[in-house]
Design a protein around this motif. Sequence first.
Motif, PDB file in Angstrom:
ATOM      1  N   UNK A   1       2.706   1.722  -7.952  1.00  0.00           N
ATOM      2  CA  UNK A   1       2.831   0.627  -6.860  1.00  0.00           C
ATOM      3  C   UNK A   1       2.937   1.341  -5.668  1.00  0.00           C
ATOM      4  N   UNK A   2       3.548   2.069  -5.414  1.00  0.00           N
ATOM      5  CA  UNK A   2       4.208   1.642  -4.180  1.00  0.00           C
ATOM      6  C   UNK A   2       4.320   2.635  -3.558  1.00  0.00           C
ATOM      7  N   UNK A 131       0.017  -4.430  -6.626  1.00  0.00           N
ATOM      8  CA  UNK A 131      -0.712  -3.383  -7.313  1.00  0.00           C
ATOM      9  C   UNK A 131      -1.127  -2.369  -6.408  1.00  0.00           C
ATOM     10  N   UNK A 132      -0.698  -0.938  -6.790  1.00  0.00           N
ATOM     11  CA  UNK A 132      -1.260   0.329  -6.190  1.00  0.00           C
ATOM     12  C   UNK A 132      -2.636   0.446  -6.521  1.00  0.00           C
ATOM     13  N   UNK A 144      -9.728  -5.159  -3.834  1.00  0.00           N
ATOM     14  CA  UNK A 144     -10.210  -5.458  -2.557  1.00  0.00           C
ATOM     15  C   UNK A 144      -9.720  -4.216  -1.653  1.00  0.00           C
ATOM     16  N   UNK A 145     -10.084  -4.249  -0.461  1.00  0.00           N
ATOM     17  CA  UNK A 145      -9.466  -3.233   0.395  1.00  0.00           C
ATOM     18  C   UNK A 145      -7.968  -3.451   0.399  1.00  0.00           C
ATOM     19  N   UNK A 146      -7.049  -2.410   1.019  1.00  0.00           N
ATOM     20  CA  UNK A 146      -5.354  -2.704   0.796  1.00  0.00           C
ATOM     21  C   UNK A 146      -5.055  -3.993   1.746  1.00  0.00           C
ATOM     22  N   UNK A 147      -4.010  -4.589   1.093  1.00  0.00           N
ATOM     23  CA  UNK A 147      -3.571  -5.592   1.793  1.00  0.00           C
ATOM     24  C   UNK A 147      -2.013  -5.360   2.198  1.00  0.00           C
ATOM     25  N   UNK A 148      -1.726  -4.201   1.815  1.00  0.00           N
ATOM     26  CA  UNK A 148      -0.230  -3.715   2.414  1.00  0.00           C
ATOM     27  C   UNK A 148      -0.179  -2.227   1.949  1.00  0.00           C
ATOM     28  N   UNK A 149       0.705  -1.750   2.772  1.00  0.00           N
ATOM     29  CA  UNK A 149       0.755  -0.228   2.387  1.00  0.00           C
ATOM     30  C   UNK A 149       2.328   0.121   2.284  1.00  0.00           C
ATOM     31  N   UNK A 150       2.743   0.400   1.187  1.00  0.00           N
ATOM     32  CA  UNK A 150       4.097   0.675   0.824  1.00  0.00           C
ATOM     33  C   UNK A 150       4.656   2.132   0.835  1.00  0.00           C
ATOM     34  N   UNK A 151       5.507   2.068   1.797  1.00  0.00           N
ATOM     35  CA  UNK A 151       6.048   3.527   1.589  1.00  0.00           C
ATOM     36  C   UNK A 151       7.420   3.827   0.668  1.00  0.00           C
ATOM     37  N   UNK A 253      -3.587   6.933  -2.974  1.00  0.00           N
ATOM     38  CA  UNK A 253      -3.949   5.780  -3.659  1.00  0.00           C
ATOM     39  C   UNK A 253      -2.679   5.071  -4.114  1.00  0.00           C
ATOM     40  N   UNK A 254      -1.692   5.949  -4.376  1.00  0.00           N
ATOM     41  CA  UNK A 254      -0.469   5.198  -4.950  1.00  0.00           C
ATOM     42  C   UNK A 254       0.222   4.199  -4.047  1.00  0.00           C
ATOM     43  N   UNK A 255      -0.103   4.479  -2.769  1.00  0.00           N
ATOM     44  CA  UNK A 255       0.488   3.668  -1.826  1.00  0.00           C
ATOM     45  C   UNK A 255      -0.200   2.548  -1.248  1.00  0.00           C
ATOM     46  N   UNK A 256      -1.424   2.485  -1.500  1.00  0.00           N
ATOM     47  CA  UNK A 256      -2.280   1.319  -0.956  1.00  0.00           C
ATOM     48  C   UNK A 256      -2.386   0.351  -1.940  1.00  0.00           C
ATOM     49  N   UNK A 257      -1.961  -1.043  -1.421  1.00  0.00           N
ATOM     50  CA  UNK A 257      -1.690  -1.876  -2.321  1.00  0.00           C
ATOM     51  C   UNK A 257      -2.840  -3.071  -2.372  1.00  0.00           C
ATOM     52  N   UNK A 258      -3.527  -3.209  -3.392  1.00  0.00           N
ATOM     53  CA  UNK A 258      -4.756  -4.094  -3.292  1.00  0.00           C
ATOM     54  C   UNK A 258      -4.736  -5.228  -4.105  1.00  0.00           C
ATOM     55  N   UNK A 259      -5.619  -5.939  -3.862  1.00  0.00           N
ATOM     56  CA  UNK A 259      -6.105  -7.326  -4.986  1.00  0.00           C
ATOM     57  C   UNK A 259      -7.084  -7.024  -5.883  1.00  0.00           C
ATOM     58  N   UNK A 260      -6.903  -7.300  -7.193  1.00  0.00           N
ATOM     59  CA  UNK A 260      -7.560  -7.123  -8.052  1.00  0.00           C
ATOM     60  C   UNK A 260      -8.470  -8.118  -9.025  1.00  0.00           C
TER      61      UNK A 260
END
Length: 299
Positions: A1-2, A131-132, A144-151, A253-260
């Motif tokens: 995830x994340x 989801x990452x 989708x493209x990322x809808x959030x980026x989580x450190x 890829x681990x930190x890019x949060x997308x819509x599946x």
Amino acid sequence: MKLKKMLALTMAAVLAAGLTACGSSADTSAAPAAESTAATADAAGAPDGDPTTLTVAMECAYAPYNWTQSDDSNGAVAIRGSSDYAYGYDVMMAKKIGEALGQQVQIVKLDWDSLIPAVMSGDVDCVIAGQSITAERAAQVDFSNPYYYASIVTLTKKDSAYANAASVADLAGATATSQLGTIWYDTCLPQIENANILPAQETAPAMLVALNSGACDIVVTDRPTAQAALVAYPDFTLLDFGGGDNDFKVSEEDINIGISMKKGNTALQSAINEVLSTMTADDYNAMMDDAISVQPLSE
């Protein structure tokens, strides 16, 4: 995830690189985008054949991304087959997408391991659940493209022996856990030298309870989850190692949060990406701040 980088820097870099298109949600170009995505909604369709409904799966137990509540306050959406409602960052995003597509949003509450299978089987249109965008998941579903980026950060108690840790190396020997099926557990915890890694927790709340109860010394999670936890658990402290050599080693890829969504559903994928293209890093941060401010743990 994340993360190898702080959230703001990562989001700015990725946005600048064009992973998500530029532009403000207030920009006048957003109106034509909404019209075109609405026209695409019929092609995307809902799993039950109803083109007026966007069926979205999530855990409803992962604040501030998503959670369960007993009423529709703040604009929460009813959970399919339940008297409860769902809200949080993911629901906010689902509603924004549904509005642009001209569809009503229906939330489906599933456990984490059931999310991908639900998309693959066609039971739901998409998953919006923090989801990452990993290669393993992308082999099963489209994103989708990322809808959030989580450190990635670490939580411990203020009186813990690890409260002053400034690097992953300083966590050596810690008893640790995290959430099942996440990079926090599978990728990050093994990087801690001589760690006593406990079994993974089924949910993010269970992970936080384990830390609060003293069952472990630390948990590894993402920044939004940690920020939300600090409200509910004032004895916790957040450790951010700032990227670089001192931090956990994870891929982008681990930190890019997308819509599946189901493989081959290019109509829905394109429609969602068009909605995301109207949003900026500031929009994402503001929406997450709003979610944290009204999450149940903050009350």
